[in-house]
Design an enzyme around this catalytic site. Structure first.
Site, PDB file in Angstrom:
ATOM      1  N   HIS A  94       5.958  -6.765   6.229  1.00  0.00           N
ATOM      2  CA  HIS A  94       4.982  -6.550   7.306  1.00  0.00           C
ATOM      3  C   HIS A  94       4.587  -7.918   7.861  1.00  0.00           C
ATOM      4  CE1 HIS A  94       1.286  -4.091   8.806  1.00  0.00           C
ATOM      5  NE2 HIS A  94       1.496  -5.145   9.586  1.00  0.00           N
TER       6      HIS A  94
ATOM      7  N   ASN B 259       7.461  -3.345  -1.041  1.00  0.00           N
ATOM      8  CA  ASN B 259       6.897  -4.273  -0.060  1.00  0.00           C
ATOM      9  C   ASN B 259       6.740  -5.641  -0.735  1.00  0.00           C
ATOM     10  OD1 ASN B 259       5.001  -5.818   1.504  1.00  0.00           O
ATOM     11  ND2 ASN B 259       4.373  -3.937   2.538  1.00  0.00           N
TER      12      ASN B 259
ATOM     13  N   GLY C 255       3.546  -2.208  -2.449  1.00  0.00           N
ATOM     14  CA  GLY C 255       3.624  -3.647  -2.567  1.00  0.00           C
ATOM     15  C   GLY C 255       2.577  -4.241  -3.483  1.00  0.00           C
ATOM     16  N   HIS C 256       1.315  -4.242  -3.045  1.00  0.00           N
ATOM     17  CA  HIS C 256       0.257  -4.939  -3.771  1.00  0.00           C
ATOM     18  C   HIS C 256       0.152  -4.468  -5.217  1.00  0.00           C
ATOM     19  CE1 HIS C 256      -3.532  -7.167  -4.185  1.00  0.00           C
ATOM     20  NE2 HIS C 256      -3.960  -6.125  -4.876  1.00  0.00           N
TER      21      HIS C 256
ATOM     22  N   HIS D 130      -0.011   2.815   0.770  1.00  0.00           N
ATOM     23  CA  HIS D 130      -1.292   2.110   0.720  1.00  0.00           C
ATOM     24  C   HIS D 130      -2.080   2.524  -0.518  1.00  0.00           C
ATOM     25  CE1 HIS D 130      -3.773  -0.763   3.007  1.00  0.00           C
ATOM     26  NE2 HIS D 130      -4.729  -0.298   2.237  1.00  0.00           N
TER      27      HIS D 130
ATOM     28  N   GLU E 283       7.363  -3.275   9.082  1.00  0.00           N
ATOM     29  CA  GLU E 283       6.105  -2.703   9.549  1.00  0.00           C
ATOM     30  C   GLU E 283       5.389  -3.671  10.482  1.00  0.00           C
ATOM     31  OE1 GLU E 283       4.864  -0.266   5.477  1.00  0.00           O
ATOM     32  OE2 GLU E 283       3.817  -2.117   6.009  1.00  0.00           O
TER      33      GLU E 283
ATOM     34  N   ARG F  38       2.902 -10.521  10.183  1.00  0.00           N
ATOM     35  CA  ARG F  38       1.753 -10.531  11.076  1.00  0.00           C
ATOM     36  C   ARG F  38       1.807 -11.774  11.960  1.00  0.00           C
ATOM     37  NH1 ARG F  38      -0.477  -7.469   6.714  1.00  0.00           N
ATOM     38  NH2 ARG F  38      -1.644  -5.676   7.492  1.00  0.00           N
TER      39      ARG F  38
ATOM     40  N   THR G  86      -5.790  -6.216   5.614  1.00  0.00           N
ATOM     41  CA  THR G  86      -4.708  -5.288   5.317  1.00  0.00           C
ATOM     42  C   THR G  86      -4.887  -4.066   6.213  1.00  0.00           C
ATOM     43  OG1 THR G  86      -3.573  -4.063   3.547  1.00  0.00           O
ATOM     44  CG2 THR G  86      -5.985  -4.120   3.474  1.00  0.00           C
TER      45      THR G  86
END
Length: 238
Positions: free
Chosen positions: A43, A7, A213-214, A190, A70, A45, A100
């Protein structure tokens, strides 16, 4: 082997914080694939605080592995996905104001809505996945929506594992077994990281894909992104 999808939202966050095009999102997407990642996840937003909608289009020719988009299937997001036709769309029920993603779908109460959305994506040839918690009733309801896969929301596991509670993986194991029995593919994501990914993988049968990702980007600050991608790949083989 479980596929690793990287991600790259946090790369976009860093770019946007300064303006301009540093770091170059498209180059990072190319690089992580060259380093061995089997997919790229974004993702977008509505406020475009990290991934911009234009990024989703720009990445289309760059992602030569699996492209996973996503998001909450609001009209603008649906139009984007149907236009780009990525490998996979992962449906996430997050509101405009969340920092998130922090919850999975209630597939019982939103069953009819999800059926309609998923049918539209599948008609366009896009693989679908539903972001979901481990409640077995929700897994059963997910199987009636027509989705191809579920993505297990793993924050609780990650938190408990960091506190030494390895038993926290059991609901995820049970959910994965049920999902597989119901004909669903299994993704997860996650707060998975280098410390917990191997244990998680070893306890989740038929795990098709993890989206990270993070943690991966944060770990790369110290260890380098090529090294970190390969560290994940090594752990996912275990």
């Amino acid at each position: 082997m479980t596929k690793l999808s990287v991600n790259i939202n946090k790369i976009a966050t860093l770019r946007n914080s300064r303006g301009g095009n540093v770091p170059n999102l498209l180059k990072v997407a190319k690089d992580v694939q060259e380093f061995g990642a089997e997919g790229v996840t974004i993702h977008p937003r509505p406020d475009e605080r990290h991934i911009r909608y234009q990024d989703a289009y720009d990445l289309k020719p760059v992602v030569v592995t699996e492209y996973n988009i996503e998001g909450n299937p609001i009209p603008k997001f649906k139009d984007l996905v149907l236009d780009i036709k990525p490998t996979q769309v992962t449906l996430v029920p997050d509101g405009d104001d969340v920092l998130t993603s922090n919850a999975g779908w209630d597939t019982v109460n939103h069953q009819s809505y999800l059926k309609d959305v998923i049918a539209e994506f599948k008609e366009a040839g896009i693989r679908t996945s539903i972001f979901i918690d481990t409640d077995l009733k929700l897994i059963e309801a997910a199987a009636t929506t027509g989705t191809d896969r579920i993505e297990l929301y793993t924050e609780n596991f990650a938190t408990e594992f960091a506190n030494g509670n390895k038993e926290a993986v059991k609901p995820y194991t049970e959910a994965a077994i049920l999902a597989h029995d119901l004909g669903l593919g299994i993704n997860a994501g996650h707060d998975l990281n280098l410390e917990n990914i191997q244990f998680f993988k070893q306890n989740i049968p038929n795990l098709a894909e993890v989206s990270i990702g993070h943690a991966l980007i944060s770990e790369s600050i110290y260890l380098g992104i090529e090294n970190v991608v390969n560290m994940y790949l090594h752990r996912l083989k275990g």
